[in-house]
Design an enzyme around this catalytic site. Structure first.
Site, PDB file in Angstrom:
ATOM      1  N   CYS B 207      18.730  35.313  34.570  1.00 35.40           N
ATOM      2  CA  CYS B 207      18.160  36.385  35.385  1.00 35.40           C
ATOM      3  C   CYS B 207      17.568  35.852  36.688  1.00 35.40           C
ATOM      4  O   CYS B 207      17.574  36.548  37.713  1.00 35.40           O
ATOM      5  CB  CYS B 207      17.078  37.135  34.623  1.00 35.40           C
ATOM      6  N   HIS B 211      16.828  36.984  40.601  1.00 33.37           N
ATOM      7  CA  HIS B 211      15.500  37.611  40.631  1.00 33.37           C
ATOM      8  C   HIS B 211      14.370  36.594  40.636  1.00 33.37           C
ATOM      9  O   HIS B 211      13.275  36.874  40.143  1.00 33.37           O
ATOM     10  CB  HIS B 211      15.330  38.573  39.451  1.00 33.37           C
ATOM     11  N   ARG B 254      20.155  49.515  32.792  1.00 30.62           N
ATOM     12  CA  ARG B 254      19.941  48.421  33.746  1.00 30.62           C
ATOM     13  C   ARG B 254      20.188  47.058  33.089  1.00 30.62           C
ATOM     14  O   ARG B 254      20.813  46.190  33.676  1.00 30.62           O
ATOM     15  CB  ARG B 254      18.526  48.502  34.304  1.00 30.62           C
ATOM     16  N   CYS B 258      23.009  44.343  34.337  1.00 26.10           N
ATOM     17  CA  CYS B 258      22.796  42.986  34.829  1.00 26.10           C
ATOM     18  C   CYS B 258      23.586  41.973  33.996  1.00 26.10           C
ATOM     19  O   CYS B 258      24.126  41.014  34.545  1.00 26.10           O
ATOM     20  CB  CYS B 258      21.318  42.661  34.950  1.00 26.10           C
TER      21      CYS B 258
END
Lengths: 232, 297
Positions: B207, B211, B254, B258
């Site tokens: 992730c 991010h 979501r 991702c």
């Protein structure tokens, strides 16, 4: 793909600590229920991924583009394990240099040396975000070829909007020239960027088999050809 | 139309904007009606504005248009449908969802969502809002698990999105505060932390690849930084109307999206892995006010 290197050995040891192979750790208690609280966070994460919810929290039996199943794709190789550190920290210096050495070993150079291909093809490949996605909307490679996703993270020719996760590659060939050294550097970066940036977030396009030798040559032409809009 | 790869599909389509504005006009009275009823001392757009005023964030400020449209967010309509649905007796057992416990006692919704995922005694599990709604539909209302009401998870027209939006709106402006007192809550949060950092798949992503820093873009989208609470509260404020999808979307949607972008395996809806990820991502936004419903690209 990974040779037995100090990294592989070191990481293998690390892996046994964090996760004792398979999911044997998840002993069921008397009620037949698995006790999540008895596992380490790493054990639980692997369990949730591969075992929980009847065969794993993901659809692991789906076939994937490169052959095999999503289960195999979700398993980590040595590099992925070594670079998966809580809060995205970096491993120690020794591991980092082992990663660089292993990355160098992974790189296969084209017979007859690094050459530039067709920048027009490279332009579309660098732009395309298609390829290797699975799950609910499978990318069918027989209908369309997989791209390089470079624009997702990089700005290239400025007539299209690129991302900023990586540095801008606008004017790359114009500013860097086309010496053998810079061509080799760019090829290495695309093939396996961990040679220069261990635990980078840029994918290993060559080593992971996302781009063929020919596609790499085309994308490199897009970066280096004086005619390419990247070098306007 | 080029493959955008990691971003929304049709957000650049000018026709979309037209249909959006039509909806926006229709939604105006709804916003007023619901605004008075729900906890809207501060409506969602003011919660967002407060965050924008408190930090310098390219993510929070990336769409002035969305900010302007928020008082007429089409999600408000969806939430209003959810209110009706929630209070209607339904299913083979002919009971309403008022009989369901979302963590604060049967029928108590105020502040319930910002304290999820949480451990539920009756199932012995940590559950997020979506899995809790499934539980309520099947166990309390008596729906078959294959009933469309239970199965259809996505789209503004689904019961799930209506109910999720309504329930979540009762936490607008409140601080994320998922409990970690129960050992299972802590275990799931910690596993989520591992999953966030776990690299795998064709592109080696975790992730943090997208991010982990502020102000970075994937193509034209400015990405939220998971380590900045003010960014992250907006990032996890779902349900949100996704302009590019012309639909209200959930947290589960979501997470799935991702993992898809990461070239990793398809997430099973409501799997414990998805709940672990959501437990950790909620913990990352702890103390920051939720924007519910939100509006996203």
């Amino acid at each position: 793909m990974f040779k037995k290197t100090p990294l592989a050995a070191g990481v293998a040891a690390f892996a046994t600590i964090i996760f004792a192979g398979g999911c044997a750790v998840a002993d069921a208690d008397k009620s037949g229920k698995v006790d999540y609280t008895a596992m380490t966070p790493h054990e639980l994460a692997e369990y949730l991924m591969f075992e929980a919810n009847g065969g794993g929290g993901f659809n692991l039996s789906q076939e994937v583009q490169e052959g095999g199943t999503a289960r195999e794709r979700m398993q980590q190789d040595e590099l992925q394990k070594a670079c998966s550190i809580i809060d995205d920290g970096k491993p120690d210096a020794e591991t980092l240099s082992a990663i660089r050495a292993a990355a160098q070993e992974s790189i296969v150079y084209p017979e007859g040396g690094i050459k530039l291909g067709d920048w027009k093809k490279g332009r579309e490949l660098a732009w395309s975000g298609f390829g290797y996605r699975i799950g609910h909307n499978f990318d069918d490679h027989s209908k369309r070829e997989a791209g390089g996703t470079c624009y997702n993270c990089h700005q290239l020719a400025t007539d299209r909007t690129g991302g900023t996760v990586g540095p801008s590659l606008t004017g790359y060939g114009k500013t860097r020239g086309t010496s053998d050294a810079i061509l080799k550097y760019a090829y290495d970066m695309i093939y396996n960027p961990h040679v220069y940036f261990p635990c980078t977030h840029m994918p290993r396009f060559g080593a992971n088999g996302m781009l063929t030798e020919e596609k790499i040559a085309d994308i490199m032409a897009y970066m280096f050809d004086p005619e390419s809009p990247v070098n306007e | 139309m080029p493959a955008m790869g990691w971003t929304a599909t049709n957000k650049d389509n000018p026709l979309m904007e037209v249909s959006m504005f039509k909806k926006a006009l229709l939604a105006l009275p709804v916003a007023l009606a619901l605004g008075a009823a729900a906890h809207a001392e501060k409506p969602p757009e003011e919660v967002l504005q407060g965050l924008i005023d408190s930090v310098d964030s390219a993510y929070l400020t990336q769409s002035e248009q969305n900010l302007l449209m928020m008082p007429d967010n089409p999600a408000l309509w969806v939430g209003m449908d959810g209110e009706d649905l929630f209070h209607t007796a339904r299913g083979p057992n002919n009971v309403s969802m008022e009989a369901c416990d979302f963590g604060k006692g049967p029928g108590v919704l105020e502040g319930a969502y910002v304290e999820m995922p949480r451990y539920f005694e009756d199932t012995g599990k940590v559950m997020d809002l979506e899995t809790r709604i499934v539980h309520c539909m099947t166990e309390v209302q008596g729906f078959d698990k294959d009933d469309p009401a239970v199965k259809q998870r996505h789209g503004s027209g689904s019961d799930h999105m209506k109910l999720q939006t309504y329930i979540a709106m009762q936490s607008n402006g409140m601080e994320w505060n998922n409990p970690l007192d129960h050992p299972l809550e802590k275990a799931m949060r910690d596993a989520g932390e591992v999953l966030f950092a776990r690299r795998a798949g064709k592109a080696d992503f975790n992730c943090f690849a997208c991010h982990g820093q502020s102000g970075k873009q994937v193509r034209a989208s400015v990405l939220p930084n998971a380590t900045v609470g003010e960014d992250w509260t907006k990032a996890i404020s779902w349900p949100a109307f996704r302009v590019g999808h012309d639909n209200v979307r959930s947290s589960q949607h979501r997470v799935r999206g991702c993992y898809y972008q990461m070239r990793q395996a398809g997430m099973k809806a409501g799997s414990d892995a998805s709940i672990a990820v959501i437990s950790y991502w909620t913990d990352l936004a702890r103390g920051q006010p939720a924007i519910l419903p939100d509006m996203k690209r």
